[in-house]
Design an enzyme around this catalytic site. Structure first.
Site, PDB file in Angstrom:
ATOM      1  N   ASP A  59       0.820  -1.211   0.000  1.00  0.00           N
ATOM      2  CA  ASP A  59       0.000   0.000   0.000  1.00  0.00           C
ATOM      3  C   ASP A  59       0.858   1.268   0.000  1.00  0.00           C
ATOM      4  O   ASP A  59       1.875   1.338   0.684  1.00  0.00           O
ATOM      5  CB  ASP A  59      -0.909  -0.028   1.238  1.00  0.00           C
ATOM      6  CG  ASP A  59      -2.006   1.016   1.183  1.00  0.00           C
ATOM      7  OD1 ASP A  59      -2.287   1.537   0.091  1.00  0.00           O
ATOM      8  OD2 ASP A  59      -2.587   1.299   2.247  1.00  0.00           O
ATOM      9  N   GLU A 118      -3.196  -0.249  -8.618  1.00  0.00           N
ATOM     10  CA  GLU A 118      -4.030   0.891  -8.209  1.00  0.00           C
ATOM     11  C   GLU A 118      -3.201   2.170  -8.286  1.00  0.00           C
ATOM     12  O   GLU A 118      -2.055   2.193  -7.850  1.00  0.00           O
ATOM     13  CB  GLU A 118      -4.528   0.697  -6.774  1.00  0.00           C
ATOM     14  CG  GLU A 118      -5.221   1.938  -6.211  1.00  0.00           C
ATOM     15  CD  GLU A 118      -5.998   1.663  -4.933  1.00  0.00           C
ATOM     16  OE1 GLU A 118      -7.000   0.929  -5.010  1.00  0.00           O
ATOM     17  OE2 GLU A 118      -5.599   2.174  -3.874  1.00  0.00           O
TER      18      GLU A 118
END
Length: 514
Positions: A165, A268
Site C-alpha cells: 500500500d 491501483e
C-alpha cells in the site's frame, strides 16, 4: 501439548476439547493431515501427520503414529501456501467489490474473516504501507504470513489479496512483489505539485510548457459522456498539466517496468495524498492520459472533497460530496475501472452514497480502525494497562502528528482521573480520543524501557491473545457495519448483495432487519 497428543484427526472426536481448531483440519494431496491447535501456553502451532512437511518440527507419537508440531514461522507459512493454494494471495480487485482491511497487529484476520464470510466483497487481508511497517517494526513477509495462518485456521477459501500500500519508489515495489504481493498501490503524491493551485494565471503561464498535442486534445474542448459534460478552459487545462504531468510520467514508467504483462498483480493509482481535492475534470485528465499510454489499472483513488481524517467519520458538506462523487463514479464507469476510497475507516456518512453511486462496484481501504478496536478491548479488559497507554499517548502525540493530518484537540478528551474504569471504553466514541490513540500506534508498540525491553508491546499482545475471541467479535461488528452501510446503497437497486439470497430468507445477509 498433553491433550493434543491424544487427538486423532481420523477418529470421531471433538477437536475443540483437544485444543484443535475444527475448521483447520485439512488433508494434503498425498493424504497427510495438517491442522492448527492452541497449545497449553496459549500459542498456536501447526500439527501434521507428515513430519517432513514443515521445518523446526517436534515429533510425538499417538497410537503408534508419528505426528509433528511446527511453529508459525515464515518458512512454514511458505510451505502452507504451496500445500494449500487458498492460503496464498491472489488478485482480487477485478471482482465487483473489494475491501482492504489493513491489520497492523497481525491478529485481526479471524475477525475480518467472519465479516467476509457474510458478504460477496473480496477482502485484501494483507494490506500495509512502508510507513506502517516502519512504525510497527514488521515486514511484508510477516504481514502475509499472519494472514496465511488465519486463512488456513478458519478455512477461508474464497480468496484474498495482498496490497503493498502507498508505495512510492521502485525499490518499495520490488520488495512487495518479491514477497508475493498481488496488489500494488502506487502513491504518486511526490510527483504531484501542490503549489500550482495558489498561483495566479500569470504565474501559471510563466511555468507552463507548450505542448501542441495535448492542447489540441484538451484545451477549450468539451467531453460529453454518461450525462456528464467536462469542459477544459485554457487555464484549468494549463494548471492541470503542471499539477499532474510528472505523476502521469511516473505512473507510466512504473507500470512499464513492473506491472505490464503480469496477470498476477492488480494495479491501483493513488492521487489522493495531496493538499487539495481532485476535481472530476482532473480525474478525467489523469486517467485518459494513462490509458493513452497503455497503462492498465483496476482502481484509481482520487482525493475527494471534505476531509477523510483517520479513525473518524467524514468531515465536510455531504451534499457536495454526493454531487462530486457521482461525477467521479461516472468517469470510472466510462473507463471501466473501480473508484477506490482511501482512509475509509469509519466514514459511515459516505458509505451508502459510495455503494449507491458506484452501483456496488468499489474498493474501500480501512486500516487504523482495527487497531482502535484492539485498544478498545484493552480499555474493556484491563483498565490500568489502558490508562498507562493513554497517558503515554498524550505525551507523544505531537511526535506522532508529523505522520498524519488530523485536527485533534487534546483539550476535548476527558481527563483520565475523571473517568471510572467502566467509562474508559466510551473514549472510543469520542473523535479526539480516537485520533489520539489512532496515530500513536507505532510509538506505543515500539516504546522501550530503560533496560531495552518493550514497554507495552508484550503486555498488549498477551491480553489480545487471551481475549482473541472477544477481539474477533468486536471486529465482526465494527467492520460489518462498514459493509452493511456500503451495501445499503445498492442492494435496493437490484444488486445481489451477497450471492446468498437463495439460502437466506431474512434478506440480504440477514441485515435488512437493521
Amino acid at each position: 501439548m498433553c491433550k493434543l497428543k491424544h487427538f486423532d484427526p481420523q477418529a470421531n472426536q471433538d477437536p475443540q476439547s483437544f485444543g484443535v481448531y475444527p475448521k483447520s483440519i485439512h488433508k494434503t494431496a498425498d493424504g497427510a493431515y495438517v491442522y492448527m491447535a492452541k497449545q497449553e501456553n496459549g500459542r498456536d502451532t501447526l500439527v501434521t501427520s507428515d513430519p517432513s512437511l514443515f521445518s523446526q518440527s517436534e515429533t510425538f507419537e499417538n497410537d503408534n503414529k508419528t505426528y509433528a508440531c511446527a511453529p508459525l514461522s515464515h518458512e512454514n507459512a511458505a510451505a502452507l501456501r504451496k500445500l494449500f493454494p487458498f492460503t496464498a494471495p491472489s488478485p482480487v480487485l477485478r471482482n465487483e467489490r473489494s475491501v482492504g482491511v489493513g491489520d497492523r497487529l497481525g491478529i485481526a484476520c479471524p475477525g475480518h474473516i467472519r465479516v467476509f464470510e457474510k458478504y460477496d466483497a473480496f477482502p485484501v487481508f494483507a494490506q500495509q504501507s512502508i510507513r506502517e511497517l516502519t512504525l510497527t517494526g514488521r515486514t511484508y513477509d510477516n504481514v502475509l504470513d499472519c494472514v496465511t495462518f488465519s486463512v488456513f485456521r478458519e478455512n477461508f477459501t474464497k480468496g484474498f489479496g495482498a496490497d503493498g500500500d502507498h508505495l512510492k519508489t521502485a525499490e518499495e515495489l520490488e520488495y512487495a512483489l518479491g514477497c508475493g504481493y498481488t496488489m500494488i498501490t502506487l502513491d504518486c503524491s511526490e510527483h504531484i505539485r501542490n503549489d500550482i493551485g495558489a498561483m495566479s494565471d500569470e504565474q501559471v503561464n510563466a511555468e507552463y510548457k507548450h505542448n501542441a498535442e495535448l492542447e489540441k486534445e484538451y484545451m477549450n474542448q468539451c467531453f460529453l459522456f454518461e450525462g456528464l459534460a467536462l469542459v477544459f478552459d485554457e487555464f484549468s487545462f494549463k494548471r492541470m498539466t503542471l499539477i499532474y504531468n510528472d505523476a502521469i510520467d511516473f505512473a507510466a514508467s512504473i507500470y512499464e517496468r513492473f506491472i505490464k504483462g503480469r496477470d498476477d498483480v492488480d494495479f491501483e493509482i493513488s492521487i489522493d495524498e495531496t493538499a487539495t481535492p481532485t476535481t472530476p475534470l482532473q480525474h478525467f485528465y489523469v486517467v485518459s492520459e494513462l490509458i493513452k499510454r497503455g497503462v492498465k489499472f483496476q482502481t484509481v483513488a482520487p482525493r475527494f472533497c471534505g476531509e477523510f481524517q483517520k479513525g473518524v467519520d467524514y468531515i465536510g458538506d455531504i451534499e457536495q460530496f454526493r454531487r462530486e462523487f457521482e461525477e467521479h463514479a461516472l468517469i470510472a464507469k466510462h473507463f471501466n475501472y473501480k473508484i477506490s476510497v482511501h482512509s475509509g475507516s469509519d466514514k459511515f456518512m459516505v458509505f451508502p452514497i459510495v455503494g449507491e453511486l458506484t452501483n456496488g462496484r468499489f474498493h474501500l481501504k480501512t486500516a487504523g480502525t482495527n487497531w482502535l478496536e484492539a485498544m478498545k478491548l484493552v480499555a474493556m479488559k484491563d483498565a490500568s494497562l489502558y490508562r498507562e497507554v493513554h497517558a503515554f499517548a498524550l505525551s507523544v502525540f505531537e511526535q506522532a502528528k508529523k505522520y498524519y493530518h488530523v485536527t485533534t484537540d487534546l483539550s476535548r478528551i476527558p481527563a483520565l482521573d475523571t473517568l471510572t474504569d467502566a467509562q474508559l471504553p466510551g473514549l472510543f466514541d469520542q473523535n479526539d480520543a480516537r485520533q489520539l490513540i489512532h496515530i500513536t500506534y507505532g510509538i506505543i508498540l515500539t516504546e522501550k524501557n530503560a533496560d531495552g525491553s518493550l514497554r507495552f508491546h508484550d503486555r498488549l499482545y498477551d491480553l489480545w491473545n487471551k481475549y482473541a475471541d472477544d477481539y474477533a467479535a468486536l471486529l465482526e461488528a465494527h467492520i460489518g457495519r462498514h459493509l452493511e452501510l456500503l451495501y445499503s446503497g445498492f442492494h435496493h437497486h437490484g444488486g445481489d448483495c451477497c450471492g446468498q439470497h437463495e439460502h437466506n430468507h431474512g434478506g440480504c445477509c440477514g441485515h435488512h432487519k437493521h
